[in-house]
Design an enzyme around this catalytic site. Structure first.
Site, mmCIF file in Angstrom:
data_model
loop_
_atom_site.group_PDB
_atom_site.id
_atom_site.type_symbol
_atom_site.label_atom_id
_atom_site.label_comp_id
_atom_site.label_asym_id
_atom_site.label_seq_id
_atom_site.Cartn_x
_atom_site.Cartn_y
_atom_site.Cartn_z
ATOM 1 N N HIS A 235 0.832 -1.204 0.000
ATOM 2 C CA HIS A 235 0.000 0.000 0.000
ATOM 3 C C HIS A 235 0.872 1.262 0.000
ATOM 4 O O HIS A 235 1.576 1.536 0.966
ATOM 5 C CB HIS A 235 -0.892 -0.035 1.238
ATOM 6 C CG HIS A 235 -1.860 1.090 1.344
ATOM 7 N ND1 HIS A 235 -1.826 2.016 2.367
ATOM 8 C CD2 HIS A 235 -2.910 1.440 0.560
ATOM 9 C CE1 HIS A 235 -2.807 2.880 2.221
ATOM 10 N NE2 HIS A 235 -3.476 2.554 1.123
ATOM 11 N N ARG A 236 0.848 1.996 -1.126
ATOM 12 C CA ARG A 236 1.701 3.189 -1.315
ATOM 13 C C ARG A 236 3.181 2.818 -1.203
ATOM 14 O O ARG A 236 4.008 3.604 -0.734
ATOM 15 C CB ARG A 236 1.340 4.279 -0.312
ATOM 16 C CG ARG A 236 -0.148 4.596 -0.256
ATOM 17 C CD ARG A 236 -0.478 5.629 0.804
ATOM 18 N NE ARG A 236 -1.918 5.649 1.088
ATOM 19 C CZ ARG A 236 -2.501 6.408 1.997
ATOM 20 N NH1 ARG A 236 -1.769 7.236 2.733
ATOM 21 N NH2 ARG A 236 -3.810 6.356 2.192
ATOM 22 N N GLU B 271 1.295 -0.662 -5.035
ATOM 23 C CA GLU B 271 0.089 0.135 -5.241
ATOM 24 C C GLU B 271 0.440 1.598 -5.495
ATOM 25 O O GLU B 271 1.298 2.165 -4.797
ATOM 26 C CB GLU B 271 -0.820 0.030 -4.016
ATOM 27 C CG GLU B 271 -2.209 0.573 -4.245
ATOM 28 C CD GLU B 271 -2.599 1.690 -3.283
ATOM 29 O OE1 GLU B 271 -3.780 2.089 -3.324
ATOM 30 O OE2 GLU B 271 -1.740 2.161 -2.530
ATOM 31 N N ASP C 175 -1.299 5.526 -6.169
ATOM 32 C CA ASP C 175 -2.384 6.496 -6.307
ATOM 33 C C ASP C 175 -1.891 7.558 -7.283
ATOM 34 O O ASP C 175 -0.781 8.081 -7.130
ATOM 35 C CB ASP C 175 -2.708 7.151 -4.961
ATOM 36 C CG ASP C 175 -3.221 6.147 -3.947
ATOM 37 O OD1 ASP C 175 -4.357 5.696 -4.114
ATOM 38 O OD2 ASP C 175 -2.480 5.829 -2.995
ATOM 39 N N HIS D 133 -0.924 10.157 -2.809
ATOM 40 C CA HIS D 133 -2.243 9.718 -2.359
ATOM 41 C C HIS D 133 -3.237 10.865 -2.264
ATOM 42 O O HIS D 133 -4.346 10.797 -2.787
ATOM 43 C CB HIS D 133 -2.149 9.018 -0.996
ATOM 44 C CG HIS D 133 -3.494 8.636 -0.447
ATOM 45 N ND1 HIS D 133 -4.196 9.454 0.414
ATOM 46 C CD2 HIS D 133 -4.267 7.550 -0.665
ATOM 47 C CE1 HIS D 133 -5.344 8.870 0.709
ATOM 48 N NE2 HIS D 133 -5.412 7.719 0.075
ATOM 49 N N GLU E 5 -4.685 3.100 -8.713
ATOM 50 C CA GLU E 5 -5.989 3.686 -8.410
ATOM 51 C C GLU E 5 -6.229 4.916 -9.284
ATOM 52 O O GLU E 5 -5.386 5.809 -9.368
ATOM 53 C CB GLU E 5 -6.097 4.089 -6.934
ATOM 54 C CG GLU E 5 -7.454 4.701 -6.604
ATOM 55 C CD GLU E 5 -7.613 5.109 -5.159
ATOM 56 O OE1 GLU E 5 -8.547 5.880 -4.864
ATOM 57 O OE2 GLU E 5 -6.797 4.672 -4.326
ATOM 58 N N GLN F 23 -7.893 -0.064 -9.871
ATOM 59 C CA GLN F 23 -8.843 0.049 -8.768
ATOM 60 C C GLN F 23 -9.368 1.473 -8.725
ATOM 61 O O GLN F 23 -8.707 2.421 -9.158
ATOM 62 C CB GLN F 23 -8.149 -0.280 -7.446
ATOM 63 C CG GLN F 23 -6.967 0.653 -7.161
ATOM 64 C CD GLN F 23 -6.373 0.507 -5.780
ATOM 65 O OE1 GLN F 23 -7.076 0.213 -4.833
ATOM 66 N NE2 GLN F 23 -5.067 0.719 -5.669
#
Length: 733
Positions: free
Chosen positions: A50-51, A77, A79, A92, A170, A202
């Site tokens: 995550h990130r 991941e 963003d 993010h 994302e 996503q």
């Protein structure tokens, strides 16, 4: 719904049933097909950094992505936001304030939105110093040199570090960054990333995902993200039907993942990737629910759980005496399990035992700890070796023989029936009372009812029965209770099949094995098959656990002097133990009630024949209970209380079978904890019942407090939130 080769599905011929193999089912090289929806539908539970590895390194920096790759994450991941001049960058927040020094460099440009800054301006910012201040335990001087990277920089960097690493990207709502989807797709295509196994998309935005659906290859997965607010108050069936039109999976907030959620996803063959799951305990909880991957700031922790054994469904202590206790755990794969028990929570001086978890018992393992001190709180920790994950708990031993100590217990039953599935809030309310022990009064599972664990009941194989117990252990509230006090568990009918008579039901032995596998139990109880047993809490209380199933004649047999529920040996044992007991309170744990008619007409399942409902009903087991009732009365055995659940409402009854104005014994009924709710019927009058309280239509449990000093017993009924609905003090004669 789109199909993707990335999601390897092993589907059974029956619609909606899954036959994939999980590590636990493959233990000891034995593959076992199960119909449970609470297991992954993929061959490998994905680790999504995550990130980046953002628990250790400033998020969305090249350092974070490098750390994720070093930790063997399956996906990095990202963003994405767009700068004022149309560049895609990895960050993010929609603003620069939290993770950079933008306020210092550009004080007059609040609110510092990404879209208001050019890439050149953004490249002037420090994207790492904030991390050093917030997380000093992981701080490094070089993080102050980290910059916000462009998507091109990320891809070039990842290709250099690991060409097999994949991206999990994302996108935002189309109206936030118009044209982002098209630009992103062309960019990935140019860089060789617009293909299966290289990227997953996503978004919280359905519109963005539908837009992507039209412009990307069919085999690239789309994941619909959900916050709790997005689906609050909505029907899950409707939510998933809609998502299945365009997505291959869902990314829910971890709090949304329940057995019901998993069933809705997996029966549509949709993968589940919850966010953001950071502690090992949280990861294990999600794994027990059968998720297919997780977003985490600490990818190394999930990587370990994918490789090494761990305690998969919490722990429990039970069958406590004044000098011993049984500890229970279940592992994710065959392993040696280390149990440590100590009087202090630091475990400086501990009793240590090791036992092997094997597939024969579905990887459950139990050890008996002896040499304990009476009336003492003990702490335990359990670890599946060589894994690092540890589970902690505590219990209190019984007082020594002849000692009188105050006592608080909770009791209840009926969990997982009539469509009710975890979580069950009542278990948390029980734990908050800090009871000395928990008496689980039967119907600890509903093997014959449909739930995500066994969507096509009744349970038939041992794997089905095991799956039911594991399903209830996904409940964090039940694990909280079991790890904060000890348990005595009794079985009733739904541990096998509704209203069963043990000697005549082919599934009895299968249900018995699963029951004894999943509850901490003395071998004197389980190996003999008897289950009935007496436990003493000093001289304060004697607990007599009955086995109302293994010896009974068929319910349809006409009642008479020769009809039995307990069998002659158990009946004589009960009378002898009651007569010899010098405890202030005698608590008889019966899984069926005395004067509440249960079962069906002409096939009564409890003691009562219900002839007040149907005068021609000649079934039930009243002749046998009359022997118990007469024995109690003629021998003037005082303070006898029968405690049960089973009927799905609360009921407090006292009995005067000879109608002389004296109460000879009482019946204390609670439930359900989590099953269909019933309403109190008229009582069968045979044994002179007087109803003191009755209430249905709510989840509830019972509380029994014994105060020997005041010669008083207090009975309470609480709802699932802990609110007291009934309270009454009874003198100890």
């Amino acid at each position: 719904m789109k199909k993707t080769e990335m999601i390897s599905l092993s589907l059974s011929l029956s619609l909606g049933l899954l036959a994939s193999y999980t590590p636990e089912a493959m233990a000891d090289d034995k593959q076992v097909k199960q119909q449970s929806m609470l297991q992954p539908i993929v061959d490998h539970v994905d680790v999504i950094a995550h990130r980046g590895a953002s628990g250790y390194v400033p998020e969305h920096t090249l350092a974070a992505y490098e750390k994720a790759i070093q930790m063997k994450a399956d996906y990095v991941e990202l963003d994405l936001h767009m700068t004022k001049d149309g560049e895609l960058i990895a960050i993010h927040d929609s603003t620069l304030a939290r993770t950079t020094n933008v306020e210092e460099l550009y004080p007059d440009r609040a609110p510092w939105s990404v879209k208001d800054f050019t890439l050149a301006e953004i490249k002037q910012l420090d994207a790492g110093s904030w991390f050093n201040k917030t997380y000093p335990e992981y701080a490094k001087k070089q993080y102050a040199e980290e910059k916000i990277p462009t998507l091109q920089e990320v891809i070039d960097f990842i290709k250099k570090k690991d060409k097999n690493a994949a991206l999990y990207i994302e996108t935002k709502a189309p109206d936030v960054y118009p044209g982002m989807e098209e630009k992103l797709v062309e960019f990935l295509k140019k860089n060789g990333y617009l293909k299966k196994d290289k990227v997953i998309f996503q978004s919280f935005s359905e519109a963005s995902l539908r837009k992507l659906q039209e412009i990307i290859p069919e085999d690239i997965p789309l994941i619909q993200l959900y916050t709790p607010k997005m689906i609050q108050g909505l029907n899950l069936d409707d939510v998933f039907n809609r998502a299945a039109e365009y997505a291959e999976g869902v990314g829910p907030d971890k709090s949304l993942v329940t057995p019901a959620f998993m069933q809705e996803a997996h029966e549509r063959h949709m993968i589940v990737h919850p966010y953001t799951v950071n502690t090992m305990d949280e990861m294990v909880e999600q794994l027990s629910l059968g998720v297919d991957g997780m977003f985490t700031n600490y990818p190394d922790r999930l990587v370990e759980l994918n490789k090494k054994p761990y305690i998969s469904h919490g722990a429990a202590s039970g069958e406590v005496t004044d000098t011993s206790a049984v500890l229970w755990a279940r592992t994710s794969q065959s392993a040696n399990v280390q149990f440590e028990v100590s009087e202090d929570s630091s475990f400086k001086k501990a009793i240590t035992k090791t036992e092997k978890a094997i597939s024969k018992h579905d990887l459950t393992v139990q050890v008996k700890i002896t040499g304990l001190k009476p009336n003492t709180i003990y702490y335990y920790r359990i670890q599946a070796l060589p894994g690092s994950h540890q589970v902690y708990g505590s219990f209190k031993t019984a007082p020594a023989e002849n000692e009188l100590k105050p006592l608080t217990i909770v009791w209840g039953g009926d969990t997982g029936g009539q469509g009710k599935i975890p979580p069950f809030k009542a278990f948390s309310a029980m734990a908050d009372l800090r009871p000395d022990f928990f008496l689980f009064s039967g119907d600890t599972i509903y093997a014959d009812n449909a739930t995500p664990a066994v969507p096509n009941p009744p349970s038939k194989t041992i794997e089905d029965f095991w799956a039911k117990y594991k399903e209830n252990r996904t409940d964090p509230y039940l694990r909280k209770l079991l790890q904060s006090t000890s348990i005595y568990a009794i079985w009733d009918d739904h541990e096998v099949i509704n209203d069963f008579s043990g000697p005549f039901e082919p599934l009895t032995s299968t249900g018995f094995q699963a029951f004894t596998d999943f509850w901490p139990m003395l071998k004197e109880r389980s190996s003999s098959g008897k289950l009935y047993h007496k436990f003493s809490w000093g001289d304060t209380l004697d607990l007599f656990i009955l086995n109302n199933r293994s010896y009974r004649d068929p319910n349809t047999k006409l009642d008479g002097q020769d009809k039995t529920m307990l069998g002659q040996e158990q009946l004589e044992w009960l009378k002898k133990e009651l007569l010899n007991s010098d405890a202030k309170v005698k608590l008889v744990a019966s899984s069926v009630p005395i004067s509440i008619p249960t079962g069906k007409p002409n096939a009564r399942d409890g003691w009562a024949n219900g002839d007040n409902i149907n005068p021609d009903d000649k079934t039930g087991y009243e002749h046998e209970f009359a022997k118990i009732s007469t024995f109690i009365r003629e021998n003037k055995i005082k303070n006898v209380n029968f405690v049960t659940a089973d009927v799905h409402f609360a009921d407090i009854i006292q009995y005067d079978p000879d109608h002389n104005g004296t109460v000879d014994y009482r019946e204390l009924v609670s439930g359900p904890i989590g099953a269909g709710m019933g309403q109190p019927p008229t009582l069968d009058p045979t044994f002179g019942p007087e109803r003191l309280y009755a209430e249905g239509g709510f989840f509830n449990f019972g509380v029994l407090k014994v105060d020997p000093g005041r010669k008083q017993m207090t009975v309470e009924i609480h709802d699932e939130n802990g609110k007291v609905h009934f309270q009454r003090d009874f003198p100890i004669e």
